[in-house]
Design a protein around this motif. Structure first.
Motif, PDB file in Angstrom:
ATOM      1  N   THR A  65       0.831  -1.208   0.000  1.00 40.02           N
ATOM      2  CA  THR A  65       0.000   0.000   0.000  1.00 40.02           C
ATOM      3  C   THR A  65       0.867   1.261   0.000  1.00 40.02           C
ATOM      4  O   THR A  65       0.595   2.225  -0.721  1.00 40.02           O
ATOM      5  CB  THR A  65      -0.934   0.002   1.223  1.00 40.02           C
ATOM      6  N   GLN A  66       1.933   1.262   0.790  1.00 35.61           N
ATOM      7  CA  GLN A  66       2.818   2.419   0.843  1.00 35.61           C
ATOM      8  C   GLN A  66       3.557   2.611  -0.482  1.00 35.61           C
ATOM      9  O   GLN A  66       3.710   3.728  -0.971  1.00 35.61           O
ATOM     10  CB  GLN A  66       3.822   2.250   1.988  1.00 35.61           C
ATOM     11  N   ALA A  67       4.009   1.500  -1.069  1.00 34.14           N
ATOM     12  CA  ALA A  67       4.705   1.582  -2.349  1.00 34.14           C
ATOM     13  C   ALA A  67       3.787   2.135  -3.438  1.00 34.14           C
ATOM     14  O   ALA A  67       4.203   2.946  -4.269  1.00 34.14           O
ATOM     15  CB  ALA A  67       5.238   0.205  -2.751  1.00 34.14           C
ATOM     16  N   MET A  68       2.519   1.713  -3.417  1.00 33.97           N
ATOM     17  CA  MET A  68       1.575   2.242  -4.400  1.00 33.97           C
ATOM     18  C   MET A  68       1.322   3.719  -4.156  1.00 33.97           C
ATOM     19  O   MET A  68       1.114   4.488  -5.099  1.00 33.97           O
ATOM     20  CB  MET A  68       0.271   1.442  -4.358  1.00 33.97           C
ATOM     21  N   ILE A 100       7.138  10.373 -12.937  1.00 27.82           N
ATOM     22  CA  ILE A 100       7.660   9.292 -13.765  1.00 27.82           C
ATOM     23  C   ILE A 100       9.058   8.889 -13.299  1.00 27.82           C
ATOM     24  O   ILE A 100       9.385   7.700 -13.233  1.00 27.82           O
ATOM     25  CB  ILE A 100       7.673   9.721 -15.251  1.00 27.82           C
ATOM     26  N   GLU A 101       9.897   9.871 -12.953  1.00 27.18           N
ATOM     27  CA  GLU A 101      11.241   9.566 -12.480  1.00 27.18           C
ATOM     28  C   GLU A 101      11.197   8.748 -11.191  1.00 27.18           C
ATOM     29  O   GLU A 101      11.974   7.797 -11.015  1.00 27.18           O
ATOM     30  CB  GLU A 101      12.018  10.866 -12.267  1.00 27.18           C
ATOM     31  N   THR A 102      10.275   9.105 -10.288  1.00 28.20           N
ATOM     32  CA  THR A 102      10.144   8.350  -9.043  1.00 28.20           C
ATOM     33  C   THR A 102       9.634   6.942  -9.316  1.00 28.20           C
ATOM     34  O   THR A 102      10.088   5.966  -8.697  1.00 28.20           O
ATOM     35  CB  THR A 102       9.188   9.083  -8.079  1.00 28.20           C
ATOM     36  N   GLN A 103       8.686   6.800 -10.215  1.00 28.84           N
ATOM     37  CA  GLN A 103       8.174   5.478 -10.570  1.00 28.84           C
ATOM     38  C   GLN A 103       9.294   4.591 -11.111  1.00 28.84           C
ATOM     39  O   GLN A 103       9.397   3.405 -10.762  1.00 28.84           O
ATOM     40  CB  GLN A 103       7.057   5.600 -11.602  1.00 28.84           C
ATOM     41  N   GLN A 104      10.142   5.148 -11.945  1.00 30.05           N
ATOM     42  CA  GLN A 104      11.252   4.389 -12.499  1.00 30.05           C
ATOM     43  C   GLN A 104      12.206   3.943 -11.397  1.00 30.05           C
ATOM     44  O   GLN A 104      12.670   2.798 -11.382  1.00 30.05           O
ATOM     45  CB  GLN A 104      11.984   5.229 -13.549  1.00 30.05           C
ATOM     46  N   LEU A 127      11.503   3.445  -8.244  1.00 25.68           N
ATOM     47  CA  LEU A 127      10.848   2.430  -7.425  1.00 25.68           C
ATOM     48  C   LEU A 127      10.875   1.072  -8.128  1.00 25.68           C
ATOM     49  O   LEU A 127      11.144   0.034  -7.502  1.00 25.68           O
ATOM     50  CB  LEU A 127       9.412   2.848  -7.118  1.00 25.68           C
ATOM     51  N   LEU A 128      10.609   1.044  -9.420  1.00 24.71           N
ATOM     52  CA  LEU A 128      10.656  -0.207 -10.167  1.00 24.71           C
ATOM     53  C   LEU A 128      12.066  -0.776 -10.188  1.00 24.71           C
ATOM     54  O   LEU A 128      12.264  -1.999 -10.092  1.00 24.71           O
ATOM     55  CB  LEU A 128      10.143   0.010 -11.593  1.00 24.71           C
ATOM     56  N   MET A 129      13.066   0.086 -10.309  1.00 25.77           N
ATOM     57  CA  MET A 129      14.453  -0.371 -10.287  1.00 25.77           C
ATOM     58  C   MET A 129      14.811  -0.946  -8.923  1.00 25.77           C
ATOM     59  O   MET A 129      15.566  -1.925  -8.821  1.00 25.77           O
ATOM     60  CB  MET A 129      15.383   0.783 -10.643  1.00 25.77           C
ATOM     61  N   ALA A 130      14.288  -0.348  -7.854  1.00 22.94           N
ATOM     62  CA  ALA A 130      14.537  -0.873  -6.506  1.00 22.94           C
ATOM     63  C   ALA A 130      13.937  -2.270  -6.359  1.00 22.94           C
ATOM     64  O   ALA A 130      14.564  -3.169  -5.780  1.00 22.94           O
ATOM     65  CB  ALA A 130      13.955   0.080  -5.461  1.00 22.94           C
TER      66      ALA A 130
END
Length: 536
Positions: A264-267, A294-298, A300-303
């Motif tokens: 939930t926090q990640a979303m 978008i930069e933050t989403q990228q 997070l996905l990389m993490a």
């Protein structure tokens, strides 16, 4: 009575009693060797069974997992007689300022999208082992598609390249009354009883120049389940994130810094864009809005990807596949997912990359904010990081619109789907209380208002028509210069552009009398909105 030995041992009769006492020892030793051998044989059998089972599992898994099928490039459709003739590509289309307002008739039925000219199909070979994909994050309540990622997975080199396409990207869609915005496509089709996925895939093809091999439309709740199944994610939250939206059922309250996030926090991090009030304090959002999100989403996905690669496995893989199969609209099967999961674990963190095109800032068209992809820069990204084909994608393979000022529109195919007058306008819609659209640029004058009358300058008979200034919209177009494809557009010519521009409208045409505006199609009864649904 002889217990051990033979006649050869009779000479040792004096040691008989000692031998009789020692005799059980060899028996015990012999018996011990027999027990050890049995255990060894059992152990060998067990190990053999384990090996056989393991091999069978590996072989069965290898036979079960499977890459997705790849379809050859589709052939371009032949334009129907109602479509405008294909003009020269890569032409700038000057949208004339309309001389009168266009009244939108009350809709009587759901209209069909305006037929579109398709870009030239590819006729080239693909690189082996390379797959292309589209991942869409959909809000199940509003059907907005705020996250749109296209990518390429090279299973030979084990590299993954991805690009986030901004949700506000300008697209060449001819659905009157619907903004020409990528985020409006999915709900627009859904609201008109059609497939949102089909409409979105067509627009993605228009931007890329090819059909993606597979897609996945993911709802928010499913992503939360997947991240929880992975055990959460460690992430450095870039800013304080505090926002509540009861309408969307969205809430996030996280302070800046490195921390462990549950699903939930990640979303919440994934969706956050603008700040709100929290405990008496007004928090700001991203200064650059959706582009910074978008930069933050990228990141997070990389993490998430790095966390799985560090572990060397995907925790609860079967559970995750089951979640995806049950909650994702996708062309992938469970064996396909297993195949890509195994290939993914062969990647390194350095081989997974996000790329972006320099788009500067957003551009407003008729009061709506758009992200306009620079055509040349975008094609460089596509050819270097996304395309699976051996030959480069060119302007003739894509169907794109681009603008830098909000009124001069560049088209790779030389036409605007739906015509010049098909740009949705928020200002006129709010003013008149009904859906309005017109050419990109200034709103048309209200016919109920008294027009301003200015004295015309004296022009000598030999002077001819005044030459349009650069502020009036550019040079006078010639028949092959690209304003709607060469020939003067007629009312039923589709994307030709409506009325012939006047000298003051900037499109040339001398003293010719303007032709009537192009016929206007009705608006879908369920207005999909502007696509500006706001997540935080």
């Amino acid at each position: 009575m002889k217990i051990f030995g033979s006649s050869r041992n009779n000479k040792h009769s004096s040691g008989h009693h000692a031998a009789s006492h020692r005799a059980p020892a060899p028996k015990a030793e012999s018996s011990g060797k027999k027990v050890s051998g049995k255990r060894l044989r059992k152990l060998v059998i067990v190990l053999a069974v384990i090996v056989v089972v393991a091999l069978a599992a590996v072989i069965g898994y290898s036979m079960w997992e499977a890459p997705p099928d790849i379809a050859p490039p589709s052939m371009a459709a032949t334009p129907t007689p109602t479509q405008p003739a294909t003009p020269s590509p890569s032409q700038s289309v000057e949208t004339p300022e309309p001389s009168e307002s266009v009244e939108t008739p009350e809709p009587t039925e759901t209209p069909e999208p305006t037929p579109e000219i398709e870009a030239e199909a590819l006729a080239t070979e693909r690189n082996d082992g390379v797959y292309t994909f589209l991942v869409v994050g959909r809000d199940k309540g509003s059907n907005s598609t705020d996250t749109i990622i296209v990518g390429k997975f090279d299973t030979k080199a084990h590299t993954i390249d991805m690009v986030n396409i901004p949700r506000d990207t300008l697209v060449n869609i001819g659905w009157n009354g619907t903004p020409k915005k990528l985020n409006a496509i999915y709900p627009g089709y859904i609201n008109s009883g059609k497939s949102g996925t089909e409409g979105l895939l067509q627009q993605i093809k228009n931007l890329l120049g090819y059909d993606v091999d597979f897609y996945a439309v993911v709802n928010i709740d499913m992503v939360i389940e997947v991240i929880d199944a992975l055990g959460g994610v460690d992430f450095d939250v870039p800013i304080d994130m505090h926002y509540d939206d009861s309408y969307q059922g969205f809430s996030v309250h996280l302070n800046k810094g490195y921390q462990h996030l549950n699903g939930t926090q990640a979303m919440g991090v994934f969706r956050f864009r603008q700040g709100g009030w929290y405990q008496g304090v007004k928090y700001s959002g991203y200064p650059r809005g959706d582009l910074q999100r978008i930069e933050t989403q990228q990141s997070l996905l990389m993490a998430l990807a790095g966390q799985m690669l560090d572990l060397g496995n995907i925790p609860n893989l079967k559970k995750i596949i089951d979640i995806c199969i049950s909650n994702v609209e996708t062309t992938l099967t469970a064996p396909n997912m297993a195949f890509f999961a195994r290939q993914f674990l062969k990647c390194s963190k350095d081989s997974i990359n996000f790329h972006s095109v320099d788009i500067g800032s957003s551009t407003a068209i008729n009061g709506i904010s758009f992200v306009s992809l620079p055509i040349n820069g975008w094609l460089e990204i596509v050819n270097e990081h996304l395309s699976p084909y051996k030959e480069p994608i060119t302007r003739k393979n894509v169907n794109m619109l681009s603008t830098t000022n909000g009124y001069t529109i560049e088209s790779t195919l030389g036409y605007v789907a739906g015509g010049f007058e098909s740009f949705f306008c928020t200002m006129c819609t709010a003013k008149h209380g009904t859906t309005k659209y017109h050419a990109a640029g200034l709103c048309p004058p209200d016919p109920t208002e008294e027009p301003e009358v200015s004295e015309s300058p004296e022009v000598s008979p030999d002077a001819g028509s005044p030459t349009p200034t650069p502020d009036a919209g550019g040079a006078t177009p010639t028949p092959d210069s690209g304003s709607g494809g060469g020939a003067t557009p007629t009312p039923d010519s589709g994307g030709g552009g409506g009325a012939t521009p006047t000298p003051d409208g900037g499109g040339g045409g001398g003293d010719a009398t303007p032709t009537p505006p192009a016929a206007v199609e009705t608006v879908p009864p369920s207005d999909p909105g502007t696509g500006d649904s706001s997540d935080g």
